[in-house]
Design an enzyme around this catalytic site. Structure first.
Site, PDB file in Angstrom:
ATOM      1  N   VAL A  79     -19.127  14.100  60.089  1.00 31.29           N
ATOM      2  CA  VAL A  79     -20.030  14.867  59.237  1.00 31.29           C
ATOM      3  C   VAL A  79     -20.274  14.051  57.976  1.00 31.29           C
ATOM      4  O   VAL A  79     -19.345  13.760  57.219  1.00 31.29           O
ATOM      5  CB  VAL A  79     -19.430  16.237  58.865  1.00 31.29           C
ATOM      6  CG1 VAL A  79     -20.372  16.999  57.939  1.00 31.29           C
ATOM      7  CG2 VAL A  79     -19.143  17.052  60.126  1.00 31.29           C
ATOM      8  N   CYS A  80     -21.511  13.659  57.769  1.00 29.01           N
ATOM      9  CA  CYS A  80     -21.862  12.801  56.638  1.00 29.01           C
ATOM     10  C   CYS A  80     -22.275  13.689  55.459  1.00 29.01           C
ATOM     11  O   CYS A  80     -23.356  14.279  55.454  1.00 29.01           O
ATOM     12  CB  CYS A  80     -23.003  11.865  57.047  1.00 29.01           C
ATOM     13  SG  CYS A  80     -23.272  10.506  55.903  1.00 29.01           S
TER      14      CYS A  80
END
Length: 275
Positions: free
Chosen positions: A82-83
């Site tokens: 998850v950026c």
């Protein structure tokens, strides 16, 4: 299982956002975010495993997305990464980074819902808002939304097929409740309605005339094919009001055949990992 909070676009809004947490694993929490209306993620379920390091809250939690091998957002990798600057997985301004004195797990999940699962995820890609302006940007964004919605439908199917542990009843109940809304949206999009603009109990908007005819035809065909597979899954899950949405040319598809058809959409068993 307990309800942690509800909100949309960073504020509490019970109509668009739901969070459910299970905290039975000590330093591990599993959360599900319901895709908000007005986006290509509407009515979908998106699962995240959240781990709390020994130094938490001095350091941010670690979050893993259940992707099923699908990349449906620039910030959500098919590897599960998850950026997000709040997690330290992307560089952001000071106010966007983790603050041990103020930041919370709820803030992380609300940020995923509001900043990542948004109306135009194409522009989440760094630099795209500046590089693609006006009509070109909107055309690319529309194409991205179409593809994202198809991937979201695939996510629904693999989630129904193998729901994450401890969320089996929630997944089944969610899709029994929303099956008709999902199929209504599919039919609207297959007829030319813009993805994300068909709100429940609201009229659809007209599609922009600049859309590529070829891309539009391919998208409509993909949605039509997937509707029949979805109907089989929803019916097997207990929904009883889906038959009116079935395409006549493949009316007799069975749940077993629908399961086999998942291979057409590249949803393989070895891409789905549950813990």
């Amino acid at each position: 299982m307990s309800v942690l909070g509800k909100g949309s676009r960073g504020k509490i809004d019970k109509e668009c956002f739901s969070l459910f947490l299970n905290s039975g694993f000590g330093e591990f929490i599993r959360a599900v975010i319901v895709g908000p209306l007005g986006t290509p993620y509407h009515d979908g379920l998106f699962f995240f495993d959240c781990f709390f390091p020994a130094k938490y809250p001095a350091v941010p939690p670690q979050v893993h997305y259940h992707s099923g091998g699908l990349r449906l957002n620039p910030n959500l990798y098919n590897s599960g990464k998850v950026c997000l600057s709040l997690l330290g997985t992307w560089h952001g301004k000071n106010c966007e980074n983790w603050n041990p004195a103020k930041s919370t797990m709820l803030q992380v999940l609300v940020s995923i819902q509001a900043l990542i699962l948004n109306e135009k995820p194409f522009f989440n890609e760094p630099g795209y808002a500046e590089s693609y302006r006006a009509d070109e940007g909107q055309r690319r964004s529309k194409d991205y939304n179409d593809n994202t919605f198809v991937l979201s439908l695939k996510t629904m199917m693999y989630t129904l097929r193998k729901p994450p542990k401890l969320f089996e009843e929630f997944v089944a109940g969610h899709f029994r409740l929303r099956a008709r809304n999902i199929l209504t949206a599919c039919r609207s999009y297959a007829e030319g309605g813009p993805v994300g603009e068909v709100l429940h109990n609201a009229a659809q908007s007209s599609r922009n005339a600049s859309v590529s005819a070829k891309n539009q035809k391919e998208f409509q065909s993909a949605v039509n094919r997937m509707m029949n597979t979805l109907i089989a899954f929803f019916t097997k899950n207990g929904s009883t009001d889906c038959e009116e949405f079935r395409s006549p040319e493949i009316y007799n598809i069975t749940p077993a055949a629908a399961t086999a058809n998942l291979e057409v959409f590249n949803i393989e068993n070895n891409n789905i990992t549950q813990v």
